[in-house]
Motif scaffolding. Sequence first.
Motif, short mmCIF file in Angstrom:
data_model
loop_
_atom_site.label_atom_id
_atom_site.label_comp_id
_atom_site.label_asym_id
_atom_site.label_seq_id
_atom_site.Cartn_x
_atom_site.Cartn_y
_atom_site.Cartn_z
N GLU A 17 0.81 -1.22 0.00
CA GLU A 17 0.00 0.00 0.00
C GLU A 17 0.84 1.27 0.00
OE1 GLU A 17 -0.47 -2.57 2.30
OE2 GLU A 17 -2.04 -3.43 1.06
N THR A 18 1.99 1.24 0.65
CA THR A 18 2.79 2.46 0.76
C THR A 18 3.88 2.59 -0.29
OG1 THR A 18 4.29 1.45 2.38
CG2 THR A 18 2.39 2.68 3.25
N VAL A 19 4.31 1.48 -0.90
CA VAL A 19 5.42 1.55 -1.84
C VAL A 19 5.12 2.46 -3.02
CG1 VAL A 19 4.86 -0.46 -3.27
CG2 VAL A 19 7.23 0.21 -2.95
N GLN A 20 3.87 2.55 -3.42
CA GLN A 20 3.53 3.34 -4.59
C GLN A 20 3.69 4.84 -4.39
OE1 GLN A 20 -0.22 1.46 -5.07
NE2 GLN A 20 0.62 -0.08 -6.44
N VAL A 21 3.69 5.31 -3.15
CA VAL A 21 3.88 6.74 -2.93
C VAL A 21 5.34 7.11 -2.68
CG1 VAL A 21 1.55 7.07 -2.02
CG2 VAL A 21 3.44 6.67 -0.43
N THR A 22 6.22 6.12 -2.60
CA THR A 22 7.60 6.41 -2.23
C THR A 22 8.36 7.22 -3.26
OG1 THR A 22 8.46 4.31 -3.07
CG2 THR A 22 7.79 4.39 -0.75
N VAL A 23 7.98 7.15 -4.51
CA VAL A 23 8.65 7.93 -5.55
C VAL A 23 7.74 9.03 -6.08
CG1 VAL A 23 9.58 7.88 -7.90
CG2 VAL A 23 10.24 6.12 -6.28
N ALA A 24 6.50 8.69 -6.32
CA ALA A 24 5.61 9.57 -7.07
C ALA A 24 5.01 10.72 -6.28
CB ALA A 24 4.48 8.74 -7.68
N ALA A 39 13.76 17.71 -0.62
CA ALA A 39 13.54 18.14 -2.00
C ALA A 39 14.26 17.25 -3.01
CB ALA A 39 13.99 19.59 -2.17
N ASP A 40 15.39 16.65 -2.62
CA ASP A 40 16.14 15.81 -3.57
C ASP A 40 15.71 14.34 -3.51
OD1 ASP A 40 17.33 15.51 -1.07
OD2 ASP A 40 19.38 15.70 -1.81
N TRP A 41 14.51 14.07 -3.01
CA TRP A 41 13.94 12.71 -3.01
C TRP A 41 13.53 12.34 -4.42
CZ3 TRP A 41 13.85 8.98 0.47
CH2 TRP A 41 13.02 7.88 0.22
N PRO A 42 13.66 11.14 -4.86
CA PRO A 42 14.13 9.95 -4.17
C PRO A 42 15.65 9.83 -4.21
CG PRO A 42 13.41 9.34 -6.37
CD PRO A 42 13.15 10.82 -6.21
N PRO A 43 16.21 8.92 -3.40
CA PRO A 43 17.66 8.74 -3.40
C PRO A 43 18.12 8.11 -4.71
CG PRO A 43 16.62 7.08 -2.03
CD PRO A 43 15.54 8.03 -2.46
N PRO A 44 19.43 8.20 -4.99
CA PRO A 44 19.96 7.60 -6.22
C PRO A 44 19.59 6.12 -6.34
CG PRO A 44 21.63 8.93 -5.14
CD PRO A 44 20.45 8.86 -4.20
N GLU A 48 11.08 4.67 -10.41
CA GLU A 48 9.78 4.02 -10.58
C GLU A 48 9.90 2.54 -10.91
OE1 GLU A 48 6.57 6.07 -12.53
OE2 GLU A 48 7.59 7.99 -12.21
N GLN A 49 10.90 2.17 -11.68
CA GLN A 49 11.11 0.75 -12.00
C GLN A 49 11.39 -0.05 -10.72
OE1 GLN A 49 14.25 -0.03 -14.80
NE2 GLN A 49 14.04 -2.23 -14.65
N ALA A 50 12.25 0.46 -9.87
CA ALA A 50 12.56 -0.21 -8.61
C ALA A 50 11.32 -0.28 -7.72
CB ALA A 50 13.69 0.52 -7.89
N MET A 51 10.54 0.79 -7.73
CA MET A 51 9.31 0.83 -6.94
C MET A 51 8.34 -0.25 -7.41
SD MET A 51 6.38 3.77 -6.87
CE MET A 51 6.03 3.40 -8.58
N ARG A 52 8.14 -0.35 -8.72
CA ARG A 52 7.21 -1.36 -9.26
C ARG A 52 7.68 -2.77 -8.94
NH1 ARG A 52 7.66 1.18 -14.16
NH2 ARG A 52 6.50 3.11 -14.08
N TYR A 53 8.97 -3.01 -9.07
CA TYR A 53 9.54 -4.31 -8.76
C TYR A 53 9.27 -4.68 -7.29
CZ TYR A 53 12.81 -8.16 -8.31
OH TYR A 53 13.37 -9.39 -8.07
N THR A 54 9.52 -3.72 -6.40
CA THR A 54 9.29 -3.94 -4.97
C THR A 54 7.82 -4.23 -4.70
OG1 THR A 54 11.16 -2.53 -4.39
CG2 THR A 54 9.52 -2.92 -2.67
N ALA A 55 6.93 -3.44 -5.29
CA ALA A 55 5.49 -3.66 -5.10
C ALA A 55 5.08 -5.05 -5.57
CB ALA A 55 4.69 -2.58 -5.83
N ASP A 56 5.61 -5.47 -6.71
CA ASP A 56 5.29 -6.80 -7.24
C ASP A 56 5.77 -7.90 -6.30
OD1 ASP A 56 4.13 -5.62 -9.46
OD2 ASP A 56 5.83 -6.06 -10.80
#
Length: 155
Positions: A17-24, A39-44, A48-56
């Motif tokens: 539920e929370t992973v989707q807001v971590t980048v966007a 302001a410089d979020w997200p970290p290096p 979004e690709q990493a976020m989607r992978y984690t959510a999956d």
Amino acid sequence: MLKITTERLELIAVTVETVQVTVADRVALSTVLDATVPADWPPPLYNEQAMRYTADRLAEGEDQAGWWLWMVVLANRSDLGRVVVGTAGYKGKPTPEGMVELGYSIVPEYQKHGYATDAVEALIRRAFEDERVQSVIAQTLPGSTASIRVMEKNH
């Protein structure tokens, strides 16, 4: 919410539920974590690709909880309040051989303060609390001096 607390940090395990807001959505992430998002979020390397992978991976079942991404929150700085300084985590559950791999990334503004070192130390400790874990590894690029230091300090 699954958490690990250190002297300076709070690591909060990300859920489906929370992973989707971590980048966007910095505002939503701030609300979910009750912390300022720099302001410089997200970290290096956390995109979004990493976020989607984690959510999956998290969606594969409840047994995935805690074996993927954790938000690294600077929790004990009265002058700053709570601040999300990066991400850290495992790259999945222990293998049949008992190995887990770690990854970590801190936003540039908060690098060189030992936050990655502290987060990795906490995750290593947590990993070895699981009887399946026999070893913890991490990999980095040869020229990534800061990341190499994190590994050296936690070896």
